[in-house]
Motif scaffolding. Structure first.
Motif, PDB file in Angstrom:
ATOM      1  N   TYR A 113       0.804  -1.209   0.000  1.00  0.00           N
ATOM      2  CA  TYR A 113       0.000   0.000   0.000  1.00  0.00           C
ATOM      3  C   TYR A 113       0.845   1.271   0.000  1.00  0.00           C
ATOM      4  CZ  TYR A 113      -3.451  -3.528   1.016  1.00  0.00           C
ATOM      5  OH  TYR A 113      -4.243  -4.652   0.936  1.00  0.00           O
ATOM      6  N   HIS A 114       2.029   1.174  -0.590  1.00  0.00           N
ATOM      7  CA  HIS A 114       2.841   2.374  -0.770  1.00  0.00           C
ATOM      8  C   HIS A 114       2.111   3.338  -1.686  1.00  0.00           C
ATOM      9  CE1 HIS A 114       7.074   0.781   0.518  1.00  0.00           C
ATOM     10  NE2 HIS A 114       6.216   0.866   1.517  1.00  0.00           N
ATOM     11  N   SER A 115       2.431   4.626  -1.550  1.00  0.00           N
ATOM     12  CA  SER A 115       1.653   5.668  -2.223  1.00  0.00           C
ATOM     13  C   SER A 115       1.618   5.522  -3.740  1.00  0.00           C
ATOM     14  CB  SER A 115       2.198   7.048  -1.845  1.00  0.00           C
ATOM     15  OG  SER A 115       3.552   7.183  -2.251  1.00  0.00           O
ATOM     16  N   GLU A 116       2.756   5.101  -4.359  1.00  0.00           N
ATOM     17  CA  GLU A 116       2.734   4.981  -5.815  1.00  0.00           C
ATOM     18  C   GLU A 116       1.822   3.853  -6.283  1.00  0.00           C
ATOM     19  OE1 GLU A 116       5.326   4.603  -3.703  1.00  0.00           O
ATOM     20  OE2 GLU A 116       7.068   3.859  -4.822  1.00  0.00           O
ATOM     21  N   LYS A 117       1.692   2.794  -5.470  1.00  0.00           N
ATOM     22  CA  LYS A 117       0.780   1.710  -5.845  1.00  0.00           C
ATOM     23  C   LYS A 117      -0.670   2.198  -5.784  1.00  0.00           C
ATOM     24  CE  LYS A 117       3.557  -2.357  -4.577  1.00  0.00           C
ATOM     25  NZ  LYS A 117       4.632  -1.897  -3.716  1.00  0.00           N
ATOM     26  N   LEU A 118      -0.987   3.018  -4.787  1.00  0.00           N
ATOM     27  CA  LEU A 118      -2.340   3.583  -4.696  1.00  0.00           C
ATOM     28  C   LEU A 118      -2.612   4.482  -5.898  1.00  0.00           C
ATOM     29  CD1 LEU A 118      -2.437   4.548  -0.899  1.00  0.00           C
ATOM     30  CD2 LEU A 118      -3.517   2.569  -1.973  1.00  0.00           C
ATOM     31  N   ALA A 119      -1.619   5.284  -6.290  1.00  0.00           N
ATOM     32  CA  ALA A 119      -1.787   6.178  -7.439  1.00  0.00           C
ATOM     33  C   ALA A 119      -1.973   5.381  -8.728  1.00  0.00           C
ATOM     34  CB  ALA A 119      -0.576   7.108  -7.557  1.00  0.00           C
TER      35      ALA A 119
END
Length: 558
Positions: A489-495
């Motif tokens: 759930y790191h930010s780039e995966k969410l993006a």
């Protein structure tokens, strides 16, 4: 006779020859030719430009002697001159001399206080003004923005009925310079709704905000606006376009703008060389550097920093060391801390950690945190934990309030014990002209349920291709189960998941990340093309990563 001299004085000033204005004025006094009220504003301005404070005081004495203190034009130019010299007390005396002062005189002193950094004095003077005009508000808004007092700037901005182009420019420029890029774009959009035509300066400011946010759609709109309105693309505006396209992942468009530009300055070449370096195009960056010299454009320290950065990203040790020598011997430019930082980064990435530390030891100036960070990053890359711990302690002592020791577990724990906060990872994605920002584990987005469901599907399919979350770099003080979950759930995966939901199938997804991409996200993103056939471009704080065909443009060297 006097009218002719007045025209000559103005001509000298307009042709950037202020010393000639002062010299000619001296000749006039020497032959006993009395200047009039039209002469002094030009002479005061010439003294301001040349910082001729002694001559300025003498000219003011002549104004008093000739009884022209009461003329508002002479008075306002005298206030501006003394304020320029930093003599705001003297400027205030002129304002308070008992003769009539118009709003221009008051605005001149407000501007003087602001230039000298006395924002409270400017604020008090503004409050005491009975008659304010647009210039009064513009001066205060510019001042508040310059000192980062945006709430006060915005309050005045909202109070104004008559906003001109300078008003909008002041607050947009302030937001951009202080890193409030979203706010700058919001104000620019308001400006468009009010049908105020932006000039080059505003467009350049907004393009800088677009570059920082990765707001490609907004940047393209501005470029189209320039074309539709036949706005001349000078070196400043052209460079802003080059920088925007390069930082938004459209190197092809950056190159086209660069090639089409008729007027290029050294900062234009720097923007293009830096863009190529950021995208891992080291050979092209170096070739452009040589072309720059063939076209008789002299490189500066920023040019060499861009070239050294290109060499560092590509592991070109010999080229990088040659560039450092060339910089000194050919152009007489002494390396600064940023250049040494690039060399440390270059050697460290290639595994020459001892040599990189030796460079730091031999620097003629104190190394800053960025230099030590470069070596710390190399320690992480090459698994030198003990070496990294030692560097982490140095960094912790240097910048305890800002440190991001995300490379060494013990440093993270120590920082937690001391109550030191680290910068949280965040990623931004531009979809249909709207910037969406995500943080690790974020649950605030309106589409949060759909995003996490999509991310779950992506992870499940990646696992079928052999992907396994890498928890070795998750350095928070959490248990093993949480360690395995956190990278998912790191930010780039969410993006990226958000991009899957809100863009057409097959469309390229562009993400801007504030920190360095971790190894887990890097390996996962490489698999996404193989599974979903989606090109993904990620800009982290170090460089660009173009993910395609199961590979990354950085060749796993970042």
């Amino acid at each position: 006779m006097l009218s002719g001299l007045k025209r000559i004085l103005r001509a000298y000033l307009e042709h950037n020859e202020p010393w000639r204005v002062i010299s000619l004025y001296s000749e006039m006094v020497g032959v006993d030719s009395k200047p009039n009220k039209f002469t002094y504003p030009t002479v005061f301005k010439a003294c301001s430009i040349t910082e001729a404070d002694k001559e300025g005081v003498q000219v003011h004495a002549h104004v008093v002697k000739n009884g022209l203190c009461g003329d508002v034009h002479v008075k306002s130019s005298g206030i501006q001159m003394y304020a320029c010299f930093g003599c705001v007390n003297k400027a205030r005396q002129i304002l308070d001399d008992g003769s009539k002062s118009d709003v221009i005189c008051w605005n001149a002193l407000i501007d003087g206080y602001l230039k000298c950094g006395d924002i409270e004095a400017a604020k008090e003077l503004f409050k005491s003004m009975k008659d304010k005009n647009t210039g009064s508000y513009n001066a205060m808004i510019s001042g508040f923005a310059r000192f980062g007092r945006f709430e006060e700037a915005r309050k005045l901005f909202n109070e104004m009925n008559d906003k001109d182009e300078i008003t909008w420019s002041a607050i947009i420029d302030g937001y951009t310079k202080d890193g409030y890029y979203k706010e700058a774009l919001e104000v620019f959009n308001e400006m468009q709704r009010d049908k105020i035509k932006p000039r080059k300066f505003v467009l350049s400011c907004v393009l800088a905000a677009c570059a920082s946010l990765g707001a490609l759609d907004q940047g393209i709109w501005i470029h189209d606006h320039v074309k539709r309105n036949s706005i001349c693309v000078d070196a400043v505006l052209g460079t802003a376009l080059v920088d925007m396209y390069a930082k938004c992942g459209r190197l092809d468009m950056a190159w086209k703008v660069f090639e089409d530009m008729k007027m290029k300055e050294v900062f234009t070449w720097n923007a293009m060389i830096g863009g190529l370096a950021m995208h891992g195009r080291a050979d092209d960056a170096i070739e452009l550097f040589f072309k720059m010299q063939r076209e008789k454009m002299r490189p500066d320290r920023i040019t060499f920093a861009c070239v050294l950065s290109a060499c560092a990203h590509a592991g070109m040790i010999d080229r990088g060391l040659q560039a450092l020598t060339y910089m000194q011997q050919m152009y007489g430019i002494d390396p600064e801390v940023e250049h040494y930082g690039c060399i440390v980064d270059l050697l460290g990435r290639a595994g020459y950690l001892a040599e990189a530390e030796e460079v730091i030891s031999s620097m003629p100036m104190e190394p800053n945190a960025a230099v030590w960070e470069a070596l710390l990053g190399a320690c992480r890359k090459h698994g030198e934990v003990e070496f990294g711990e030692r560097l982490g302690k140095i960094l912790l002592e240097m910048e305890p309030q800002n440190r991001r020791c995300d490379d060494v577990a013990k440093m993270r724990k120590l920082m937690k014990e001391r109550g030191i906060k680290t910068n949280p990872g965040s990623s931004m994605i531009d979809v249909n002209g709207v910037i969406h920002e995500f943080r690790t584990g974020d649950g605030s987005h309106p589409q949060v349920k759909e995003i996490y469901l999509m991310l779950k599907k992506i992870i499940e399919k990646l696992k079928m291709e052999g992907y396994s979350p890498n928890s070795s770099q998750v350095l928070f003080d959490i248990d093993e189960e949480e360690k395995e979950t956190a990278p998912k759930y790191h930010s780039e995966k969410l993006a990226i998941a958000f991009g899957f939901i809100n863009t057409n199938p097959g469309a390229t997804i562009r993400v801007i990340k504030n920190l360095r991409v971790c190894e887990d996200c890097h390996s996962a993103t490489k698999l996404i093309f193989k599974v979903f056939k989606r090109d993904i471009i990620v800009r982290d704080r170090v460089r660009y990563h173009h993910f395609r065909n199961g590979k990354c443009s950085c060749n796993d060297f970042w």
